[in-house]
Write an enzyme that holds these catalytic residues in place. Structure first.
Site, PDB file in Angstrom:
ATOM      1  N   ARG A 154       0.863  -1.181   0.000  1.00 60.31           N
ATOM      2  CA  ARG A 154       0.000   0.000   0.000  1.00 60.31           C
ATOM      3  C   ARG A 154       0.895   1.225   0.000  1.00 60.31           C
ATOM      4  O   ARG A 154       2.018   1.191   0.520  1.00 60.31           O
ATOM      5  CB  ARG A 154      -0.908   0.007   1.225  1.00 60.31           C
ATOM      6  CG  ARG A 154      -1.834  -1.204   1.345  1.00 60.31           C
ATOM      7  CD  ARG A 154      -2.635  -1.161   2.621  1.00 60.31           C
ATOM      8  NE  ARG A 154      -3.519  -2.313   2.757  1.00 60.31           N
ATOM      9  CZ  ARG A 154      -3.202  -3.454   3.372  1.00 60.31           C
ATOM     10  NH1 ARG A 154      -2.003  -3.589   3.918  1.00 60.31           N
ATOM     11  NH2 ARG A 154      -4.063  -4.447   3.444  1.00 60.31           N
ATOM     12  N   LYS A 178      -1.805  -2.567   7.876  1.00 61.68           N
ATOM     13  CA  LYS A 178      -2.996  -2.139   8.602  1.00 61.68           C
ATOM     14  C   LYS A 178      -3.097  -2.870   9.937  1.00 61.68           C
ATOM     15  O   LYS A 178      -2.760  -4.041  10.040  1.00 61.68           O
ATOM     16  CB  LYS A 178      -4.254  -2.425   7.768  1.00 61.68           C
ATOM     17  CG  LYS A 178      -4.469  -1.467   6.614  1.00 61.68           C
ATOM     18  CD  LYS A 178      -5.796  -1.733   5.948  1.00 61.68           C
ATOM     19  CE  LYS A 178      -6.105  -0.702   4.864  1.00 61.68           C
ATOM     20  NZ  LYS A 178      -7.407  -0.947   4.219  1.00 61.68           N
ATOM     21  N   HIS A 256      -2.430   2.548  -6.302  1.00 60.47           N
ATOM     22  CA  HIS A 256      -3.214   1.333  -6.086  1.00 60.47           C
ATOM     23  C   HIS A 256      -3.295   0.471  -7.340  1.00 60.47           C
ATOM     24  O   HIS A 256      -3.418  -0.759  -7.246  1.00 60.47           O
ATOM     25  CB  HIS A 256      -4.617   1.681  -5.586  1.00 60.47           C
ATOM     26  CG  HIS A 256      -5.107   0.736  -4.534  1.00 60.47           C
ATOM     27  ND1 HIS A 256      -4.485   0.589  -3.310  1.00 60.47           N
ATOM     28  CD2 HIS A 256      -6.139  -0.151  -4.528  1.00 60.47           C
ATOM     29  CE1 HIS A 256      -5.127  -0.317  -2.599  1.00 60.47           C
ATOM     30  NE2 HIS A 256      -6.125  -0.790  -3.313  1.00 60.47           N
ATOM     31  N   ARG A 259      -0.438  -1.759  -7.243  1.00 61.73           N
ATOM     32  CA  ARG A 259      -0.699  -2.859  -6.305  1.00 61.73           C
ATOM     33  C   ARG A 259      -1.563  -3.932  -6.986  1.00 61.73           C
ATOM     34  O   ARG A 259      -1.300  -5.123  -6.850  1.00 61.73           O
ATOM     35  CB  ARG A 259      -1.390  -2.299  -5.066  1.00 61.73           C
ATOM     36  CG  ARG A 259      -1.767  -3.325  -3.997  1.00 61.73           C
ATOM     37  CD  ARG A 259      -2.202  -2.566  -2.750  1.00 61.73           C
ATOM     38  NE  ARG A 259      -3.009  -3.343  -1.819  1.00 61.73           N
ATOM     39  CZ  ARG A 259      -2.527  -4.121  -0.854  1.00 61.73           C
ATOM     40  NH1 ARG A 259      -1.222  -4.258  -0.716  1.00 61.73           N
ATOM     41  NH2 ARG A 259      -3.340  -4.770  -0.037  1.00 61.73           N
ATOM     42  N   HIS A 282      -3.872  -8.987   3.135  1.00 61.14           N
ATOM     43  CA  HIS A 282      -5.320  -9.033   3.314  1.00 61.14           C
ATOM     44  C   HIS A 282      -5.655  -9.931   4.499  1.00 61.14           C
ATOM     45  O   HIS A 282      -5.177 -11.063   4.583  1.00 61.14           O
ATOM     46  CB  HIS A 282      -6.007  -9.589   2.061  1.00 61.14           C
ATOM     47  CG  HIS A 282      -6.034  -8.638   0.915  1.00 61.14           C
ATOM     48  ND1 HIS A 282      -6.233  -9.021  -0.392  1.00 61.14           N
ATOM     49  CD2 HIS A 282      -5.892  -7.280   0.874  1.00 61.14           C
ATOM     50  CE1 HIS A 282      -6.215  -7.968  -1.184  1.00 61.14           C
ATOM     51  NE2 HIS A 282      -6.004  -6.897  -0.439  1.00 61.14           N
ATOM     52  N   TYR A 291      -9.541 -10.778  -7.567  1.00 63.90           N
ATOM     53  CA  TYR A 291      -8.624 -11.086  -8.658  1.00 63.90           C
ATOM     54  C   TYR A 291      -8.960 -12.408  -9.347  1.00 63.90           C
ATOM     55  O   TYR A 291      -8.245 -12.819 -10.254  1.00 63.90           O
ATOM     56  CB  TYR A 291      -7.182 -11.128  -8.144  1.00 63.90           C
ATOM     57  CG  TYR A 291      -6.725  -9.810  -7.574  1.00 63.90           C
ATOM     58  CD1 TYR A 291      -6.435  -8.734  -8.400  1.00 63.90           C
ATOM     59  CD2 TYR A 291      -6.616  -9.631  -6.198  1.00 63.90           C
ATOM     60  CE1 TYR A 291      -6.046  -7.513  -7.872  1.00 63.90           C
ATOM     61  CE2 TYR A 291      -6.218  -8.418  -5.658  1.00 63.90           C
ATOM     62  CZ  TYR A 291      -5.932  -7.365  -6.516  1.00 63.90           C
ATOM     63  OH  TYR A 291      -5.550  -6.162  -5.991  1.00 63.90           O
TER      64      TYR A 291
END
Length: 314
Positions: A154, A178, A256, A259, A282, A291
């Site tokens: 990110r 995150k 992004h 990414r 994730h 995806y």
């Protein structure tokens, strides 16, 4: 205490708890603050407050958001913020219930992520070696782009990388993502080379600063700004400059999309979703499943190419 003052107390206390207990990132806190401020303003305009609003009131607010033409994703995010605020209020004893707990979200439109072709990524990487006023700028730009494409980081994770993570010519890079969660991602040979070249330039610059009595930065991509490192906004501008230089449509290029390109190109070349989930950081593989359109296309091509019944008869 006025409703406005009470709302500020609720929101600020909630955000402080999110930061302290869950390690919520600054950007996450800002998003919560914006959403809750909008809900707060809606209530105040109708002479209501957080502690008196009912389920019907929350649903009326969401209907109003829909009437304004807000996207499903925005409405879902706002409902999530409201639910978490009221859950916190219940735990703190500010309310005896959570009026939003049983409200179903609007769902999300299933959209395929925008991505870039390998040729477009190659053009951007080449441009990063040419764009920049000084050699050190070009080394930094090359390092930024190579790391971004090699790891799928990110943008916040990238620009705030500590220099300690780059020491010792690493084959793996430790990324803090995150929720303050850490993950290891491997570096490609071009990324390792770009990192080593930029680190050498970084050390020379920081040594000059030290000799002048200035503090040495702890960030790999330092800046004079208050954050101490390159900002997301500055990197966004840089990547647009690279798009223009490389004749790639600027509207397609964001941090992004790089990414997404990282994940898409891995899938196209045989990687599995679980591995990509780990590399992207994730928490849930369901997030990575956006995806699967790439995987489905590859499997279809595999069947059409290799299945004996799919071949044309002579």
């Amino acid at each position: 205490m006025t409703a406005q003052a009470e709302h500020k107390r609720w929101i600020s206390t909630f955000l402080d708890a999110q930061a302290a207990e869950l390690g919520a990132a600054t950007n996450t806190q800002l998003a919560y603050a914006r959403d809750l401020k909008d809900f707060s303003g809606w209530l105040e305009h109708r002479n209501m407050s957080f502690d008196t609003a009912t389920r019907d009131d929350v649903e009326a607010y969401l209907i109003d958001c829909d009437a304004q033409g807000l996207a499903k994703s925005t409405r879902a995010r706002r409902l999530s913020a409201i639910k978490q605020l009221y859950r916190f209020g219940f735990e703190e004893g500010w309310r005896s219930d959570n009026p939003a707990i049983q409200i179903a979200g609007p769902g999300r439109d299933k959209r395929l992520p925008k991505t870039l072709s390998m040729a477009e990524v190659d053009a951007l990487l080449s441009a990063s070696r040419e764009v920049g006023r000084a050699p050190s700028d070009r080394l930094r730009n090359t390092c930024l782009m190579e790391l971004l494409y090699a790891t799928g980081m990110r943008v916040t994770e990238l620009v705030s990388l500590p220099v300690a993570s780059a020491r010792g010519n690493p084959s793996m890079l430790l990324i803090r993502g995150k929720g303050d969660k850490e993950r290891m991602v491997p570096l490609s040979p071009p990324a390792k080379e770009a990192l080593a070249a930029w680190l050498s330039s970084w050390e020379n610059t920081q040594e000059d600063a030290r000799l002048k009595g200035k503090p040495v930065s702890r960030f790999l991509f330092p800046s004079r700004g208050k954050e101490g490192h390159l900002t997301r906004h500055r990197f966004y501008i840089l990547i647009k400059e690279l798009a223009v230089h490389s004749s790639v449509m600027p509207s397609k290029v964001t941090p992004h999309t790089l990414r997404h390109a990282f994940a898409t190109h891995l899938l196209e070349n045989g990687a599995d979703l679980r591995s990509i989930q780990t590399l992207l950081g994730h928490a849930d593989v369901a997030t990575t499943e956006i995806y699967t359109h790439v995987l489905e296309a590859r499997l279809q091509e595999l069947v059409l190419t290799h299945h004996p019944l799919a071949k044309d008869e002579d």
